[in-house]
Design an enzyme around this catalytic site. Structure first.
Site, PDB file in Angstrom:
ATOM      1  N   SER A  15      -4.047  -8.645 -27.658  1.00 29.57           N
ATOM      2  CA  SER A  15      -4.334  -9.848 -26.872  1.00 29.57           C
ATOM      3  C   SER A  15      -3.607 -11.157 -27.032  1.00 29.57           C
ATOM      4  CB  SER A  15      -5.918 -10.134 -27.315  1.00 29.57           C
ATOM      5  OG  SER A  15      -6.499  -9.223 -27.202  1.00 29.57           O
ATOM      6  N   CYS A  43      -8.190  -4.908 -28.672  1.00 24.59           N
ATOM      7  CA  CYS A  43      -9.075  -5.011 -27.527  1.00 24.59           C
ATOM      8  C   CYS A  43      -9.092  -3.960 -26.498  1.00 24.59           C
ATOM      9  CB  CYS A  43      -9.112  -6.460 -26.893  1.00 24.59           C
ATOM     10  SG  CYS A  43     -10.068  -6.722 -25.452  1.00 24.59           S
ATOM     11  N   CYS A  48     -12.914  -3.934 -27.865  1.00 18.90           N
ATOM     12  CA  CYS A  48     -13.741  -4.256 -26.976  1.00 18.90           C
ATOM     13  C   CYS A  48     -14.260  -3.508 -25.589  1.00 18.90           C
ATOM     14  CB  CYS A  48     -13.476  -5.598 -26.387  1.00 18.90           C
ATOM     15  SG  CYS A  48     -12.521  -6.537 -27.439  1.00 18.90           S
ATOM     16  N   LYS A  51     -15.348   0.071 -26.183  1.00 16.57           N
ATOM     17  CA  LYS A  51     -16.550   0.200 -26.603  1.00 16.57           C
ATOM     18  C   LYS A  51     -17.765  -0.341 -25.764  1.00 16.57           C
ATOM     19  CE  LYS A  51     -17.890  -4.019 -28.027  1.00 16.57           C
ATOM     20  NZ  LYS A  51     -17.845  -5.038 -28.645  1.00 16.57           N
ATOM     21  N   TYR A  99      -1.227  -4.028 -18.451  1.00 16.85           N
ATOM     22  CA  TYR A  99      -0.610  -4.739 -19.377  1.00 16.85           C
ATOM     23  C   TYR A  99       1.126  -4.901 -19.234  1.00 16.85           C
ATOM     24  CZ  TYR A  99      -4.788  -6.804 -21.540  1.00 16.85           C
ATOM     25  OH  TYR A  99      -5.956  -7.589 -21.611  1.00 16.85           O
ATOM     26  N   ALA A 115       8.366  -3.523 -35.672  1.00 17.65           N
ATOM     27  CA  ALA A 115       9.134  -4.491 -35.872  1.00 17.65           C
ATOM     28  C   ALA A 115       8.718  -5.249 -37.145  1.00 17.65           C
ATOM     29  CB  ALA A 115       9.365  -5.578 -34.747  1.00 17.65           C
ATOM     30  N   GLY A 177     -22.349  -0.284 -42.638  1.00 13.82           N
ATOM     31  CA  GLY A 177     -21.884  -1.968 -42.445  1.00 13.82           C
ATOM     32  C   GLY A 177     -22.961  -2.501 -41.689  1.00 13.82           C
ATOM     33  N   GLY A 179     -22.142  -5.538 -39.987  1.00 18.13           N
ATOM     34  CA  GLY A 179     -21.554  -6.471 -39.164  1.00 18.13           C
ATOM     35  C   GLY A 179     -21.702  -6.016 -37.586  1.00 18.13           C
ATOM     36  N   TYR A 180     -21.032  -6.745 -36.692  1.00 13.63           N
ATOM     37  CA  TYR A 180     -21.206  -6.367 -35.103  1.00 13.63           C
ATOM     38  C   TYR A 180     -20.694  -5.187 -34.721  1.00 13.63           C
ATOM     39  CZ  TYR A 180     -16.568  -7.545 -33.296  1.00 13.63           C
ATOM     40  OH  TYR A 180     -15.152  -7.858 -32.975  1.00 13.63           O
ATOM     41  N   GLU A 184     -23.257  -2.371 -33.212  1.00 10.32           N
ATOM     42  CA  GLU A 184     -22.818  -1.912 -31.892  1.00 10.32           C
ATOM     43  C   GLU A 184     -22.789  -0.274 -31.703  1.00 10.32           C
ATOM     44  OE1 GLU A 184     -20.671  -5.887 -29.976  1.00 10.32           O
ATOM     45  OE2 GLU A 184     -19.247  -4.056 -30.990  1.00 10.32           O
ATOM     46  N   GLY A 264     -15.259  -3.614 -42.747  1.00  7.01           N
ATOM     47  CA  GLY A 264     -14.260  -4.603 -42.537  1.00  7.01           C
ATOM     48  C   GLY A 264     -13.044  -4.221 -42.106  1.00  7.01           C
ATOM     49  N   ALA A 343     -21.200 -12.470 -28.163  1.00 13.43           N
ATOM     50  CA  ALA A 343     -21.997 -11.504 -27.867  1.00 13.43           C
ATOM     51  C   ALA A 343     -22.018 -10.235 -28.910  1.00 13.43           C
ATOM     52  CB  ALA A 343     -22.090 -10.965 -26.606  1.00 13.43           C
ATOM     53  N   HIS A 438     -36.581 -18.539 -11.012  1.00 10.50           N
ATOM     54  CA  HIS A 438     -37.590 -17.663 -11.134  1.00 10.50           C
ATOM     55  C   HIS A 438     -37.670 -16.648 -10.211  1.00 10.50           C
ATOM     56  CE1 HIS A 438     -41.531 -17.138 -12.377  1.00 10.50           C
ATOM     57  NE2 HIS A 438     -42.062 -16.706 -11.306  1.00 10.50           N
ATOM     58  N   GLU A 443     -34.826 -18.315 -17.351  1.00 13.37           N
ATOM     59  CA  GLU A 443     -35.440 -19.457 -17.035  1.00 13.37           C
ATOM     60  C   GLU A 443     -36.372 -20.048 -18.523  1.00 13.37           C
ATOM     61  OE1 GLU A 443     -39.162 -19.319 -14.562  1.00 13.37           O
ATOM     62  OE2 GLU A 443     -38.929 -17.112 -14.641  1.00 13.37           O
TER      63      GLU A 443
HETATM   64  C1  LIG Z   1     -14.482  -1.613 -32.368  1.00 14.42           C
HETATM   65  C2  LIG Z   1     -14.178  -3.231 -32.155  1.00 14.42           C
HETATM   66  C3  LIG Z   1     -14.604  -3.852 -30.918  1.00 14.42           C
HETATM   67  C4  LIG Z   1     -14.510  -5.088 -30.656  1.00 14.42           C
HETATM   68  N1  LIG Z   1     -15.238  -5.705 -29.900  1.00 14.42           N
HETATM   69  C5  LIG Z   1     -14.919  -7.055 -29.326  1.00 14.42           C
HETATM   70  C6  LIG Z   1     -15.698  -7.624 -28.480  1.00 14.42           C
HETATM   71  O1  LIG Z   1     -16.697  -7.117 -27.879  1.00 14.42           O
HETATM   72  N2  LIG Z   1     -15.235  -9.025 -28.137  1.00 14.42           N
HETATM   73  C7  LIG Z   1     -14.227  -9.513 -28.723  1.00 14.42           C
HETATM   74  O2  LIG Z   1     -13.880 -10.628 -28.422  1.00 14.42           O
HETATM   75  N3  LIG Z   1     -13.306  -8.955 -29.593  1.00 14.42           N
HETATM   76  C8  LIG Z   1     -13.876  -7.853 -29.985  1.00 14.42           C
HETATM   77  N4  LIG Z   1     -12.888  -7.053 -30.799  1.00 14.42           N
HETATM   78  C9  LIG Z   1     -12.190  -7.904 -31.612  1.00 14.42           C
HETATM   79  C10 LIG Z   1     -10.828  -8.046 -30.600  1.00 14.42           C
HETATM   80  O3  LIG Z   1     -10.235  -6.447 -30.361  1.00 14.42           O
HETATM   81  C11 LIG Z   1      -9.542  -8.473 -31.649  1.00 14.42           C
HETATM   82  O4  LIG Z   1     -10.116  -9.831 -31.943  1.00 14.42           O
HETATM   83  C12 LIG Z   1      -8.447  -8.758 -30.883  1.00 14.42           C
HETATM   84  O5  LIG Z   1      -7.760  -7.538 -30.221  1.00 14.42           O
HETATM   85  C13 LIG Z   1      -7.269  -9.461 -31.619  1.00 14.42           C
HETATM   86  O6  LIG Z   1      -6.179  -9.671 -30.868  1.00 14.42           O
HETATM   87  P1  LIG Z   1      -4.721  -9.778 -31.598  1.00 14.42           P
HETATM   88  O7  LIG Z   1      -3.645  -9.821 -30.739  1.00 14.42           O
HETATM   89  O8  LIG Z   1      -4.767 -10.476 -32.785  1.00 14.42           O
HETATM   90  O9  LIG Z   1      -4.496  -8.289 -32.205  1.00 14.42           O
HETATM   91  P2  LIG Z   1      -4.333  -6.771 -31.651  1.00 14.42           P
HETATM   92  O10 LIG Z   1      -5.152  -6.765 -30.362  1.00 14.42           O
HETATM   93  O11 LIG Z   1      -4.905  -5.897 -32.774  1.00 14.42           O
HETATM   94  O12 LIG Z   1      -2.985  -6.412 -31.206  1.00 14.42           O
HETATM   95  C14 LIG Z   1      -1.872  -6.360 -32.412  1.00 14.42           C
HETATM   96  C15 LIG Z   1      -0.958  -5.350 -32.049  1.00 14.42           C
HETATM   97  O13 LIG Z   1       0.122  -5.274 -32.672  1.00 14.42           O
HETATM   98  C16 LIG Z   1       0.441  -4.077 -32.932  1.00 14.42           C
HETATM   99  N5  LIG Z   1       1.396  -3.999 -34.259  1.00 14.42           N
HETATM  100  C17 LIG Z   1       0.954  -4.191 -35.598  1.00 14.42           C
HETATM  101  N6  LIG Z   1       1.991  -4.355 -36.278  1.00 14.42           N
HETATM  102  C18 LIG Z   1       3.085  -4.100 -35.634  1.00 14.42           C
HETATM  103  C19 LIG Z   1       4.387  -4.353 -36.053  1.00 14.42           C
HETATM  104  N7  LIG Z   1       4.923  -4.326 -37.325  1.00 14.42           N
HETATM  105  N8  LIG Z   1       5.446  -4.085 -34.820  1.00 14.42           N
HETATM  106  C20 LIG Z   1       4.931  -3.937 -33.805  1.00 14.42           C
HETATM  107  N9  LIG Z   1       3.795  -3.757 -33.544  1.00 14.42           N
HETATM  108  C21 LIG Z   1       2.833  -4.123 -34.413  1.00 14.42           C
HETATM  109  C22 LIG Z   1      -0.543  -3.099 -32.991  1.00 14.42           C
HETATM  110  O14 LIG Z   1      -0.313  -1.883 -32.782  1.00 14.42           O
HETATM  111  C23 LIG Z   1      -1.640  -3.892 -32.064  1.00 14.42           C
HETATM  112  O15 LIG Z   1      -1.326  -3.313 -30.817  1.00 14.42           O
HETATM  113  C24 LIG Z   1     -13.435  -5.718 -31.201  1.00 14.42           C
HETATM  114  C25 LIG Z   1     -12.650  -5.150 -32.301  1.00 14.42           C
HETATM  115  C26 LIG Z   1     -12.923  -3.770 -32.760  1.00 14.42           C
HETATM  116  C27 LIG Z   1     -12.079  -3.181 -33.697  1.00 14.42           C
END
Ligand SMILES: Cc1cc2nc3c(=O)[nH]c(=O)nc-3n(C[C@H](O)[C@H](O)[C@H](O)COP(=O)(O)OP(=O)(O)OC[C@H]3O[C@@H](n4cnc5c(N)ncnc54)[C@H](O)[C@@H]3O)c2cc1C
Length: 461
Positions: A15, A43, A48, A51, A99, A115, A177, A179-180, A184, A264, A343, A438, A443
């Site tokens: 993301s 995500c 997200c 899920k 993407y 990398a 766990g 947590g959310y 979920e 975690g 949420a 309503h 509401e």
């Molecule tokens: C089961 C689950 C449900 C979730 N549900 C929600 C939700 O409902 N709403 C919400 O807002 N958030 C949710 N999240 C959290 C959300 O997914 C993360 O906060 C978000 O994806 C973080 O984005 P990021 O860019 O930091 O990392 P990521 O999206 O994790 O991206 C990091 C990327 O880096 C790559 N990478 C790692 N190391 C290296 C390397 N050395 N070289 C090259 N590539 C590498 C990984 O493969 C990965 O693709 C959820 C998470 C999980 C696990």
């Protein structure tokens, strides 16, 4: 003069990284992005999105049940796990493609490789061996789930990574766990008809949320037949002919088909070469950054879960965007982490913005609390058991609404809109003068008039 191969090297195509790369490229920067697994990150690929698709799947049983009270006869229903997983995977493939295309359209060069950092301006692309010199490096590597704490037989458990690819729906599942993510998945499997035990070491689910919401969710889950094993921990797992035997800290043994450990996540900083650039991580492995997401090394920034600020997709996206604006758009931007609507896609759903009651008391002192709990209109004919719970917290000194807590159908959708008002600094008077829609559940958010009476501790002496 030093020459660079690229203006920006982004490590991680999730993301935060994808947003940062696209925006920086839009400002004219030459950008390279390395992704070691799949573009889209947690995500899109294993967070997200998949899920939420599973959450949708899990709620049809309620719909089939509810329909009957409205005169529909629903014939025999059957759920097929393999179909859900196949269709979900197809959608994830489609999104990953989008993407990639968007990055390419923006002019970002994607490298499908791990990398690591070689020094403050050099990234080592492991697949090709290339050493890319970058003016700026953005670390956006996210986090991973852990099987912690380590216990005998712990490797028999799975994490949220594997749960999306199970070949069969477990008939009996232990979710560990509070947590959310744990909450979920417990809701998902219960909705799909699995026998679910939710094991959490605390006395209530969802630490950090308002206590009333935590209590209401516990009651709703118990009502839905989820076996809540609270105040206990997992001490060992063992494979037996009947399944996986899970021993709990009170000595009880539970035999299940799967154990999902959602206790975690840890930042993906191990082996990333941060030490080569002189960056030290904190006690959980996260990269410390300032408000502009800059590390102590001026050429290296970090965004998203790897910084462990607020581990949510919209925050990672904002941080990535703000980084690109700051470094390549000449618009220094700090992300505000204070007011984050969020949420929990449990069933019933939860939506929250701002403080819980205890936190609000500590921050603001004098507060007014408004609460309501009711049976949603649909339940009158359907016989559904879920209730709706809403709570507003108002700072007495300013009349500002500083917390909104909702549990019930579509709470996630409601909180997004209530979040606009709260972010704008709406007062309780603003809520009061908003005309009700309503008949809706929402509401109630604008019709609560009488604060609950808070019992003050008796003065002594
Ligand atoms: C089961 C689950 C449900 C979730 N549900 C929600 C939700 O409902 N709403 C919400 O807002 N958030 C949710 N999240 C959290 C959300 O997914 C993360 O906060 C978000 O994806 C973080 O984005 P990021 O860019 O930091 O990392 P990521 O999206 O994790 O991206 C990091 C990327 O880096 C790559 N990478 C790692 N190391 C290296 C390397 N050395 N070289 C090259 N590539 C590498 C990984 O493969 C990965 O693709 C959820 C998470 C999980 C696990």
């Amino acid at each position: 003069m030093t020459s660079f191969d690229v203006d920006l090297f982004v490590i991680g195509g999730g993301s935060g990284g994808v947003r940062a790369a696209r925006i920086a490229a839009g400002y004219g920067a030459k950008v390279m992005l390395a992704e070691e697994y799949r573009v889209g990150g947690t995500c899109v690929i294993r967070g997200c999105v998949p899920k939420k698709l599973m959450v949708y799947a899990s709620r049809f049983a309620d719909e089939f049940h509810d329909a009957q009270g409205f005169g529909w006869s629903v014939g025999e229903t059957r759920f097929d796990w393999a179909t859900l997983i196949r269709n979900k995977d197809r959608e994830i493939d489609r999104l990953e493609g989008i993407y990639r295309t968007n990055l390419e359209k923006a002019g970002v060069e994607i490298v499908d490789s791990r990398a690591v950092i070689a020094d403050a301006h050099t990234v080592h692309v492991l697949k090709t061996g290339a050493r890319i010199r970058a003016r700026t490096i953005l670390v956006a590597v996210g986090a991973h789930p852990t099987l912690e704490p380590v216990i005998p037989g712990g490797e028999l458990g799975i994490t949220s990574n594997e749960v999306f690819h199970l070949e069969q729906q477990p008939k009996r599942i232990l979710v560990v766990g509070g947590g959310y993510i744990a909450v979920e998945f417990a809701g998902v499997f219960a909705g799909l008809g699995s026998e679910v035990t939710l094991l959490h070491r605390g006395d209530m689910l969802l630490r950090g949320f308002d206590d009333d919401v935590r209590i209401a969710l516990g009651e709703a889950y118990a009502q839905r037949g989820i076996n809540l094993a609270l105040g206990r921990t997992l001490t060992s797992l063992e494979k037996t002919p009947g399944g996986i035997a899970a021993t709990l800290s009170d000595g009880s043994i539970l035999t299940v088909d799967q154990v999902l450990v959602a206790t975690g996540r840890r930042p993906n900083t191990k082996g990333l070469g941060l030490e080569n650039a002189g960056i030290a991580v904190d006690e959980v492995g996260a990269i410390p950054v300032d408000g502009y997401s800059q590390t102590l090394i001026p050429s290296i920034y970090a965004v998203g879960d790897v910084t462990n600020r607020a581990n949510l997709t919209p925050i990672a996206i904002r941080e990535g965007h703000a980084f690109a604006d700051t470094v390549f758009g000449n618009k220094p931007t700090i992300v505000d982490h204070d007011l984050i609507p969020t949420a929990v896609f449990s069933t019933p759903e939860i939506g929250v913005i701002g403080c819980g009651e205890a936190a609000a008391r500590a921050i603001y002192g004098e507060i007014d609390v408004y609460k309501t709990a009711f049976r949603p209109m649909k339940a009158t004919l359907s016989g559904g058991k879920d209730r709706v719970f809403m709570k507003l917290i108002v700072d007495k000194a300013t009349d500002k609404v500083v917390g909104v807590h909702i549990m019930g159908h579509d709470a996630g959708e409601m909180i997004q809109l209530a979040g606009i008002a709260v972010t704008m600094g709406a007062t309780k008077a603003d809520f009061d003068r908003t005309v009700a829609v309503h008949p809706t559940a929402a509401e109630e958010l604008v019709t609560m008039r009488t604060p609950v009476v808070v019992k003050k501790p008796q003065a002594v002496g």
